[in-house]
Design a protein around this motif. Structure first.
Motif, short mmCIF file in Angstrom:
data_model
loop_
_atom_site.label_atom_id
_atom_site.label_comp_id
_atom_site.label_asym_id
_atom_site.label_seq_id
_atom_site.Cartn_x
_atom_site.Cartn_y
_atom_site.Cartn_z
N ASN A 1 -7.69 19.71 35.82
CA ASN A 1 -6.80 19.31 34.76
C ASN A 1 -5.98 18.04 34.85
O ASN A 1 -5.23 17.39 35.98
CB ASN A 1 -5.72 20.74 35.06
CG ASN A 1 -5.79 22.11 35.31
OD1 ASN A 1 -6.54 22.39 33.81
ND2 ASN A 1 -5.52 22.99 35.64
N LYS A 2 -5.94 17.41 34.11
CA LYS A 2 -5.30 16.25 33.97
C LYS A 2 -3.43 15.97 33.02
O LYS A 2 -3.97 16.28 32.52
CB LYS A 2 -5.80 15.24 33.93
CG LYS A 2 -5.64 13.96 33.80
CD LYS A 2 -6.91 12.52 33.72
CE LYS A 2 -6.33 11.18 33.80
NZ LYS A 2 -7.20 10.62 33.21
N ALA A 3 -2.69 15.34 33.69
CA ALA A 3 -1.36 15.45 32.70
C ALA A 3 -1.42 14.06 32.03
O ALA A 3 -1.50 12.96 33.20
CB ALA A 3 -0.15 15.58 34.14
N ILE B 1 0.79 23.53 18.83
CA ILE B 1 1.43 21.91 18.81
C ILE B 1 0.07 21.08 18.15
O ILE B 1 -1.01 21.60 19.26
CB ILE B 1 1.34 21.62 20.68
CG1 ILE B 1 2.50 22.69 20.91
CG2 ILE B 1 1.40 20.52 21.21
CD1 ILE B 1 2.31 22.65 22.74
N ARG B 2 0.63 19.53 18.01
CA ARG B 2 -0.48 18.95 17.25
C ARG B 2 -0.02 17.53 17.14
O ARG B 2 1.16 17.20 17.56
CB ARG B 2 -0.88 19.89 15.45
CG ARG B 2 -1.51 21.08 15.68
CD ARG B 2 -2.29 20.88 13.70
NE ARG B 2 -1.27 19.83 13.35
CZ ARG B 2 -0.55 20.54 12.66
NH1 ARG B 2 -0.05 21.98 12.19
NH2 ARG B 2 -0.40 19.81 11.03
N ILE B 3 -0.95 16.78 17.35
CA ILE B 3 -0.57 15.11 17.80
C ILE B 3 -1.84 15.06 16.31
O ILE B 3 -3.13 14.86 16.61
CB ILE B 3 -1.03 14.94 18.63
CG1 ILE B 3 -0.05 15.24 20.23
CG2 ILE B 3 -1.03 13.31 18.39
CD1 ILE B 3 -0.50 15.20 21.25
N ASP B 4 -0.87 14.02 15.03
CA ASP B 4 -1.76 13.52 14.27
C ASP B 4 -1.73 12.07 15.01
O ASP B 4 -0.53 10.95 14.95
CB ASP B 4 -0.42 13.04 13.07
CG ASP B 4 -1.64 12.73 12.11
OD1 ASP B 4 -2.93 11.81 11.99
OD2 ASP B 4 -0.88 12.74 10.77
N PHE B 5 -2.96 11.88 15.84
CA PHE B 5 -3.50 9.92 15.77
C PHE B 5 -3.68 9.00 15.00
O PHE B 5 -2.80 8.28 15.62
CB PHE B 5 -4.66 10.42 16.62
CG PHE B 5 -4.47 11.35 17.58
CD1 PHE B 5 -4.18 10.85 19.56
CD2 PHE B 5 -5.36 13.05 17.60
CE1 PHE B 5 -4.45 11.27 20.14
CE2 PHE B 5 -5.42 13.38 19.24
CZ PHE B 5 -4.42 12.91 20.20
N GLY C 1 -10.21 16.10 26.91
CA GLY C 1 -9.98 17.70 26.59
C GLY C 1 -8.89 18.54 25.54
O GLY C 1 -8.05 17.69 24.30
N THR C 2 -8.56 19.20 26.06
CA THR C 2 -7.57 19.70 24.95
C THR C 2 -6.01 19.76 25.59
O THR C 2 -5.72 19.98 26.97
CB THR C 2 -7.87 21.09 25.02
OG1 THR C 2 -7.82 21.75 26.05
CG2 THR C 2 -9.22 21.20 24.91
N LEU C 3 -5.29 19.55 24.96
CA LEU C 3 -3.87 19.63 24.95
C LEU C 3 -3.26 21.58 25.37
O LEU C 3 -3.73 22.54 24.93
CB LEU C 3 -2.99 19.37 23.56
CG LEU C 3 -1.07 18.80 23.70
CD1 LEU C 3 -1.32 18.14 24.86
CD2 LEU C 3 -0.96 18.64 22.73
N ARG C 4 -2.95 21.41 26.61
CA ARG C 4 -2.42 22.39 26.98
C ARG C 4 -0.81 22.64 27.27
O ARG C 4 -0.61 24.14 26.57
CB ARG C 4 -2.72 22.92 28.53
CG ARG C 4 -3.93 22.61 29.28
CD ARG C 4 -4.44 23.77 28.93
NE ARG C 4 -4.34 24.92 29.02
CZ ARG C 4 -5.11 24.98 30.09
NH1 ARG C 4 -6.09 24.63 31.24
NH2 ARG C 4 -4.85 26.60 30.76
N SER C 5 -0.28 21.50 27.26
CA SER C 5 1.49 22.20 27.10
C SER C 5 1.88 20.81 26.72
O SER C 5 1.99 20.40 26.91
CB SER C 5 2.02 23.21 27.71
OG SER C 5 2.01 21.91 29.26
N VAL C 6 3.84 20.71 26.01
CA VAL C 6 4.14 19.50 26.09
C VAL C 6 5.56 19.78 27.20
O VAL C 6 6.26 21.23 26.87
CB VAL C 6 4.18 19.17 24.26
CG1 VAL C 6 4.71 18.51 24.27
CG2 VAL C 6 3.38 18.89 23.83
#
Length: 156
Positions: free
Chosen positions: A4-6, A117-121, A151-156
Motif C-alpha cells: 500500500n502506497k500513499a 471516486i474518479r480522477i480525470d487525468f 495501482g488502484t485508488l482506495r480512498s481520498v
C-alpha cells in the motif's frame, strides 16, 4: 507481495467547494464528538459501544439532524471508525484517552469508497461523492497531478 502506497496531491477547490468541505469537516467532527460522548457517558462493562453499534444509529441521527444528510454518509462512518481506532489504541496502551475534535485543528475527513471516486487525468479533475456527479452539485474539484497513480485508488 502487496504494497500500500500513499500519494498526496494538492486540490484547488472553488468557494462553493470550500464551503462544502468545511460543512463535511464540521459534520464529521460533530459525529466523532457525539460518539465519544456517548461512549464516555453510557459505556459500561458488558454494555459497550462499538463502531457497528454507533454506525447503525447514524440513520436515526440523520433524521434528528437533517443537516447531516447534506454530506456523504461514508465520511460520517469514517469519523466513527477513527473514533473506534482511537479507543482500540487507548485500550492497547498505544495512546492516551481519545479527546474531542476541535474546529480548525482536526478538520480532516475521508472519502473511503473507491467506487465513488474518479480522477480525470486529462482535465486534472477529482470527482467525489456530491461533487462533480450531477449538474446540480458544485462540480468536480481541480487537482494538481504531478505524477501518475500506480495501482488502484482506495480512498481520498
Amino acid at each position: 507481495m502487496h504494497v500500500n502506497k500513499a500519494a498526496r496531491f494538492r486540490i484547488y477547490p472553488n468557494k462553493e467547494q470550500e464551503v462544502f468541505f468545511a460543512r463535511v469537516a464540521g459534520c464529521c467532527r460533530f459525529v466523532y464528538n457525539l460518539g465519544l460522548e456517548q461512549r464516555r457517558v453510557f459505556g459500561r462493562p458488558g454494555r459497550g459501544f462499538t463502531y457497528i453499534t454507533q454506525q447503525n444509529q447514524l440513520p436515526a441521527l440523520k433524521k434528528e439532524a437533517e443537516w447531516l444528510a447534506e454530506v456523504p454518509s461514508h465520511t460520517l462512518q469514517m469519523a466513527l471508525r477513527a473514533l473506534d481506532r482511537a479507543f482500540v489504541n487507548f485500550f492497547e496502551g498505544r495512546a492516551a484517552y481519545p479527546q474531542p475534535r476541535r474546529k480548525f485543528e482536526n478538520d480532516s475527513f475521508t472519502f473511503p469508497d473507491p467506487n465513488q471516486i474518479r480522477i480525470d487525468f486529462g482535465r486534472s479533475l477529482l470527482i467525489l461523492p456530491k461533487l462533480g456527479r450531477t449538474k446540480r452539485d458544485n462540480g468536480p474539484v481541480a487537482i494538481r497531478l504531478h505524477r501518475r497513480l500506480k495501482g488502484t485508488l482506495r480512498s481520498v
